[in-house]
Every structure is written in C-alpha cells, then in structure tokens.
Enzyme design. Sequence first.
Site, PDB file in Angstrom:
ATOM      1  CG  ASP A  32      -2.066   0.977   1.080  1.00 13.98           C
ATOM      2  OD1 ASP A  32      -3.225   0.531   0.954  1.00 13.98           O
ATOM      3  OD2 ASP A  32      -1.817   2.211   1.086  1.00 13.98           O
ATOM      4  CG  ASN A  89     -11.921  -0.432   4.129  1.00 17.44           C
ATOM      5  OD1 ASN A  89     -12.254  -0.867   5.236  1.00 17.44           O
ATOM      6  ND2 ASN A  89     -10.759   0.158   3.919  1.00 17.44           N
ATOM      7  N   GLY A  95     -15.655   2.934   3.997  1.00 19.64           N
ATOM      8  CA  GLY A  95     -14.325   3.522   3.857  1.00 19.64           C
ATOM      9  C   GLY A  95     -13.623   3.166   2.563  1.00 19.64           C
ATOM     10  CG  HIS A 102      -8.726  -2.892  -2.355  1.00 18.60           C
ATOM     11  ND1 HIS A 102      -9.630  -2.146  -3.069  1.00 18.60           N
ATOM     12  CD2 HIS A 102      -8.519  -2.239  -1.198  1.00 18.60           C
ATOM     13  CE1 HIS A 102      -9.943  -1.075  -2.370  1.00 18.60           C
ATOM     14  NE2 HIS A 102      -9.296  -1.105  -1.217  1.00 18.60           N
TER      15      HIS A 102
HETATM   16  P1  AMP Z   1      -9.730   1.518   0.362  1.00 20.05           P
HETATM   17  O1  AMP Z   1      -9.789   2.826   1.117  1.00 20.05           O
HETATM   18  O2  AMP Z   1     -10.115   0.325   1.168  1.00 20.05           O
HETATM   19  O3  AMP Z   1     -10.457   1.623  -0.956  1.00 20.05           O
HETATM   20  O4  AMP Z   1      -8.185   1.283   0.065  1.00 20.05           O
HETATM   21  C1  AMP Z   1      -7.513   1.854  -1.011  1.00 20.05           C
HETATM   22  C2  AMP Z   1      -6.063   1.770  -0.660  1.00 20.05           C
HETATM   23  O5  AMP Z   1      -5.301   1.949  -1.838  1.00 20.05           O
HETATM   24  C3  AMP Z   1      -5.579   2.825   0.349  1.00 20.05           C
HETATM   25  O6  AMP Z   1      -5.037   2.173   1.492  1.00 20.05           O
HETATM   26  C4  AMP Z   1      -4.525   3.601  -0.432  1.00 20.05           C
HETATM   27  O7  AMP Z   1      -3.429   4.011   0.359  1.00 20.05           O
HETATM   28  C5  AMP Z   1      -4.116   2.595  -1.489  1.00 20.05           C
HETATM   29  N1  AMP Z   1      -3.571   3.148  -2.716  1.00 20.05           N
HETATM   30  C6  AMP Z   1      -4.061   4.176  -3.448  1.00 20.05           C
HETATM   31  N2  AMP Z   1      -3.305   4.388  -4.535  1.00 20.05           N
HETATM   32  C7  AMP Z   1      -2.316   3.460  -4.500  1.00 20.05           C
HETATM   33  C8  AMP Z   1      -1.205   3.156  -5.353  1.00 20.05           C
HETATM   34  N3  AMP Z   1      -0.962   3.832  -6.474  1.00 20.05           N
HETATM   35  N4  AMP Z   1      -0.387   2.140  -4.984  1.00 20.05           N
HETATM   36  C9  AMP Z   1      -0.602   1.437  -3.855  1.00 20.05           C
HETATM   37  N5  AMP Z   1      -1.643   1.671  -3.019  1.00 20.05           N
HETATM   38  C10 AMP Z   1      -2.478   2.671  -3.335  1.00 20.05           C
END
Ligand code: AMP
Length: 116
Positions: A32, A89, A95, A102
Amino acid sequence: MEQQDCLFCKIVAGDIPSAKVYEDDVCIAFNDIAPQAPTHILVIPREHFRSLDEAAEKHKETLGHLLLTAAELARSMGFAEKGYRVVINTNDEGGQTVFHLHVHLLGGRQFIFPPG
Ligand code: AMP
Ligand code: ZN
C-alpha cells in the site's frame, strides 16, 4: 476485463508502477502506498469488480483465493503466528476509496477492535 480509469486495473496492467510482493494467474499483491501498519499489502484480483457488494457467485473462487493468498503471505512474511488483520472496505461508509475490490493485509503491530 480491464475497466477504464480504474487505478488498480492500471496497476494490474503494469501501466502504473507498484511494489509487487506476489502475483499469480488470479491476483496480484503489492505494498500500500500509504501504509497503516509496518506491513500493509493489498491483494487484488486481476479481474475488475467494484466491491464486495458487487461480488457474485462467479467470484466465489476468486474471493477464496484472495483470502488464502493473504494468509499465505502473512505466513511467508513471518507474522502469521503473532497475528494480523484482513480488511475489505466496502462502499462509501465502509471507507472504500478505490472501487476495484481489494483485500488489505495488515501486520506488524497490535490492532484494536472495533476499528474507527
Ligand atoms: P480503500 O480505502 O479500502 O479503498 O483502500 C484503497 C487503498 O489503496 C488505500 O489504502 C490507499 O493508500 C491505497 N492506494 C491508493 N493508490 C495506491 C497506489 N498507487 N499504490 C498502492 N496503493 C495505493
Ligand atoms: Zn479495476
């Protein structure tokens, strides 16, 4: 099928770089970008679907595969026995910010429940 304008589809396609820790035919796992724990990995299906709310019978094997992959990563990275957290989430109040399903795998610190 890749979804236009989906960040995680672009990561699957390799159009956006990621720190990959694992991949197979069904999923990829990468760090992440904003880690919430010493280990914070996202395990995502190669196939696009928006959320757990959109998961259907046909996604059953994929969903199982994502969870087993998260568990295997926790074991191979050495924190399974101590413990870890797996989070999906779902939709706005859940969230979710990236709408390509994912699994968050978080480890390396004590977690509390319920999360915020
Ligand atoms: P969610 O809030 O459950 O949809 O999680 C999305 C996650 O994606 C968050 O923890 C972000 O920090 C992560 N995220 C967003 N953009 C990227 C990226 N380019 N590479 C890796 N993680 C990412
Ligand atoms: Zn996608």
